[in-house]
Design a protein around this motif. Structure first.
Motif, PDB file in Angstrom:
ATOM      1  N   LEU A  97       0.823  -1.200   0.000  1.00 49.94           N
ATOM      2  CA  LEU A  97       0.000   0.000   0.000  1.00 49.94           C
ATOM      3  C   LEU A  97       0.861   1.257   0.000  1.00 49.94           C
ATOM      4  O   LEU A  97       0.535   2.259  -0.661  1.00 49.94           O
ATOM      5  CB  LEU A  97      -0.934  -0.005   1.207  1.00 49.94           C
ATOM      6  N   THR A  98       1.974   1.210   0.721  1.00 53.26           N
ATOM      7  CA  THR A  98       2.881   2.363   0.760  1.00 53.26           C
ATOM      8  C   THR A  98       3.446   2.653  -0.627  1.00 53.26           C
ATOM      9  O   THR A  98       3.440   3.799  -1.094  1.00 53.26           O
ATOM     10  CB  THR A  98       4.033   2.106   1.740  1.00 53.26           C
ATOM     11  N   LEU A  99       3.923   1.607  -1.295  1.00 49.39           N
ATOM     12  CA  LEU A  99       4.484   1.789  -2.627  1.00 49.39           C
ATOM     13  C   LEU A  99       3.408   2.141  -3.654  1.00 49.39           C
ATOM     14  O   LEU A  99       3.698   2.789  -4.667  1.00 49.39           O
ATOM     15  CB  LEU A  99       5.223   0.521  -3.057  1.00 49.39           C
ATOM     16  N   SER A 100       2.171   1.721  -3.412  1.00 46.32           N
ATOM     17  CA  SER A 100       1.091   1.988  -4.347  1.00 46.32           C
ATOM     18  C   SER A 100       0.591   3.425  -4.267  1.00 46.32           C
ATOM     19  O   SER A 100       0.343   4.061  -5.292  1.00 46.32           O
ATOM     20  CB  SER A 100      -0.082   1.027  -4.097  1.00 46.32           C
ATOM     21  N   PHE A 101       0.470   3.947  -3.045  1.00 47.77           N
ATOM     22  CA  PHE A 101      -0.196   5.233  -2.864  1.00 47.77           C
ATOM     23  C   PHE A 101       0.756   6.396  -2.596  1.00 47.77           C
ATOM     24  O   PHE A 101       0.340   7.549  -2.697  1.00 47.77           O
ATOM     25  CB  PHE A 101      -1.207   5.135  -1.724  1.00 47.77           C
ATOM     26  N   SER A 102       1.998   6.110  -2.236  1.00 42.82           N
ATOM     27  CA  SER A 102       2.938   7.187  -1.931  1.00 42.82           C
ATOM     28  C   SER A 102       3.901   7.407  -3.097  1.00 42.82           C
ATOM     29  O   SER A 102       4.755   6.566  -3.370  1.00 42.82           O
ATOM     30  CB  SER A 102       3.726   6.861  -0.654  1.00 42.82           C
ATOM     31  N   GLU A 103       3.758   8.548  -3.767  1.00 43.89           N
ATOM     32  CA  GLU A 103       4.655   8.850  -4.883  1.00 43.89           C
ATOM     33  C   GLU A 103       6.093   8.996  -4.412  1.00 43.89           C
ATOM     34  O   GLU A 103       7.028   8.534  -5.071  1.00 43.89           O
ATOM     35  CB  GLU A 103       4.199  10.130  -5.584  1.00 43.89           C
ATOM     36  N   SER A 104       6.298   9.647  -3.280  1.00 40.21           N
ATOM     37  CA  SER A 104       7.656   9.848  -2.779  1.00 40.21           C
ATOM     38  C   SER A 104       8.313   8.520  -2.431  1.00 40.21           C
ATOM     39  O   SER A 104       9.514   8.332  -2.647  1.00 40.21           O
ATOM     40  CB  SER A 104       7.635  10.763  -1.553  1.00 40.21           C
ATOM     41  N   ALA A 105       7.522   7.582  -1.905  1.00 41.75           N
ATOM     42  CA  ALA A 105       8.078   6.278  -1.527  1.00 41.75           C
ATOM     43  C   ALA A 105       8.558   5.505  -2.743  1.00 41.75           C
ATOM     44  O   ALA A 105       9.622   4.881  -2.712  1.00 41.75           O
ATOM     45  CB  ALA A 105       7.040   5.463  -0.763  1.00 41.75           C
ATOM     46  N   ARG A 106       7.790   5.526  -3.829  1.00 44.31           N
ATOM     47  CA  ARG A 106       8.169   4.719  -4.975  1.00 44.31           C
ATOM     48  C   ARG A 106       9.061   5.446  -5.977  1.00 44.31           C
ATOM     49  O   ARG A 106       9.601   4.824  -6.890  1.00 44.31           O
ATOM     50  CB  ARG A 106       6.924   4.180  -5.684  1.00 44.31           C
ATOM     51  N   HIS A 107       9.238   6.774  -5.795  1.00 46.69           N
ATOM     52  CA  HIS A 107      10.075   7.523  -6.723  1.00 46.69           C
ATOM     53  C   HIS A 107      11.406   7.958  -6.123  1.00 46.69           C
ATOM     54  O   HIS A 107      12.299   8.397  -6.853  1.00 46.69           O
ATOM     55  CB  HIS A 107       9.335   8.768  -7.227  1.00 46.69           C
ATOM     56  N   THR A 108      11.559   7.857  -4.802  1.00 43.25           N
ATOM     57  CA  THR A 108      12.793   8.283  -4.142  1.00 43.25           C
ATOM     58  C   THR A 108      13.784   7.126  -4.079  1.00 43.25           C
ATOM     59  O   THR A 108      13.492   6.086  -3.495  1.00 43.25           O
ATOM     60  CB  THR A 108      12.504   8.798  -2.716  1.00 43.25           C
ATOM     61  N   HIS A 109      14.941   7.332  -4.679  1.00 47.11           N
ATOM     62  CA  HIS A 109      15.987   6.301  -4.680  1.00 47.11           C
ATOM     63  C   HIS A 109      16.984   6.610  -3.569  1.00 47.11           C
ATOM     64  O   HIS A 109      17.359   7.765  -3.378  1.00 47.11           O
ATOM     65  CB  HIS A 109      16.687   6.308  -6.043  1.00 47.11           C
ATOM     66  N   PRO A 110      17.442   5.625  -2.750  1.00 48.58           N
ATOM     67  CA  PRO A 110      17.174   4.183  -2.866  1.00 48.58           C
ATOM     68  C   PRO A 110      16.017   3.698  -1.977  1.00 48.58           C
ATOM     69  O   PRO A 110      15.860   2.505  -1.795  1.00 48.58           O
ATOM     70  CB  PRO A 110      18.488   3.568  -2.398  1.00 48.58           C
TER      71      PRO A 110
END
Length: 260
Positions: A97-110
């Motif tokens: 759910l975090t990776l699905s709904f949070s843009e910062s979580a899935r776009h911030t590397h690493p």
């Protein structure tokens, strides 16, 4: 069954209609246009990144699940410690759910890769706990069949002129139906229904592989596609398709062996 979202939340920004201007140029022989070349190179890099992550996820899943399946001590501990699988289940869902709904979580590397690795490890525990209940012969056969079907369907999705990207609503409906019938199957414990659910689930997630691969690949035959910065989402989607395909095939093989 490993987690698979029943459709994709409206919060996802990654779905975008294909640029039909580019498609028209390709159809009229203007494939050498610099914009088209740059787009094709970017798309190819995106595809490689997605399938690279997918490969790493599958390897990590196997590394985590193997000791639970093959080592009697680890298997006994997991089977007698319900908190392990419960923690893995809750952790997997929260991370998904975090990776699905949070843009910062899935776009911030690493950060995105670390969250993806944690999600995959949690799924590995669940896969190991489920798989350890079956015979090794059935497990190996399911692994081989999953690999062959995944490769075959991926090749088909990339080569066919048919566009499956508009079938998301139908697939979501079938998934919900499968889940509801599955609840009925738990109550009735009918062997025939269990076999039907296993076979139907394997077929459904095979269709999801075709759908998600086309969403990743894009191209002139696709009405919709994932944007190039959504490689984490793309990897998760195909990963869940493959894992659920494997689990349903394993269940189907086991039911067939039981009936024979």
């Amino acid at each position: 069954m490993a987690a698979k979202t029943a459709g994709y939340p409206s919060a996802y920004p990654q779905y975008a209609a294909v640029d039909f201007v580019d498609v028209e140029k390709q159809a009229t022989g203007l494939e050498d246009d610099p914009a088209n070349i740059a787009h094709a190179q970017m798309r190819l890099g995106f595809i490689r990144k997605v399938f690279g992550l997918l490969s790493a996820q599958l390897v990590l899943t196997a590394v985590v699940a193997a000791p639970i399946v093959m080592h009697s001590g680890v298997k006994a501990y997991v089977m007698t410690s319900p908190w392990v699988t419960m923690l893995a289940m809750v952790g997997s869902l929260v991370l998904l759910l975090t990776l699905s709904f949070s843009e910062s979580a899935r776009h911030t590397h690493p950060t995105n890769l670390l969250l993806l690795a944690a999600f995959t490890a949690a799924e590995g525990v669940l896969v190991g706990a489920i798989t350890s209940q079956y015979q090794m012969q059935a497990i190996l056969l399911a692994v081989a069949m999953t690999a062959a079907i995944t490769v075959g369907l991926t090749a088909y999705a990339l080569s066919t002129k048919r566009d499956f990207t508009m079938q998301g609503g139908m697939l979501c409906t079938l998934l919900c139906t499968l889940l509801l019938v599955g609840l009925f199957g738990v109550a009735t414990r009918s062997p025939a229904l269990q076999l039907l659910l296993a076979g139907g689930g394997a077929a459904l997630f095979g269709c999801y592989i075709v759908y998600d691969v086309q969403m990743i690949a894009g191209g002139k035959h696709n009405a919709m596609q994932l944007s190039a910065d959504e490689y984490v989402v793309g990897a998760i989607q195909v990963y869940l398709d493959v894992v659920n395909l494997f689990l349903h095939l394993l269940r189907f093989i086991s039911e067939m062996q039981r009936d024979s």
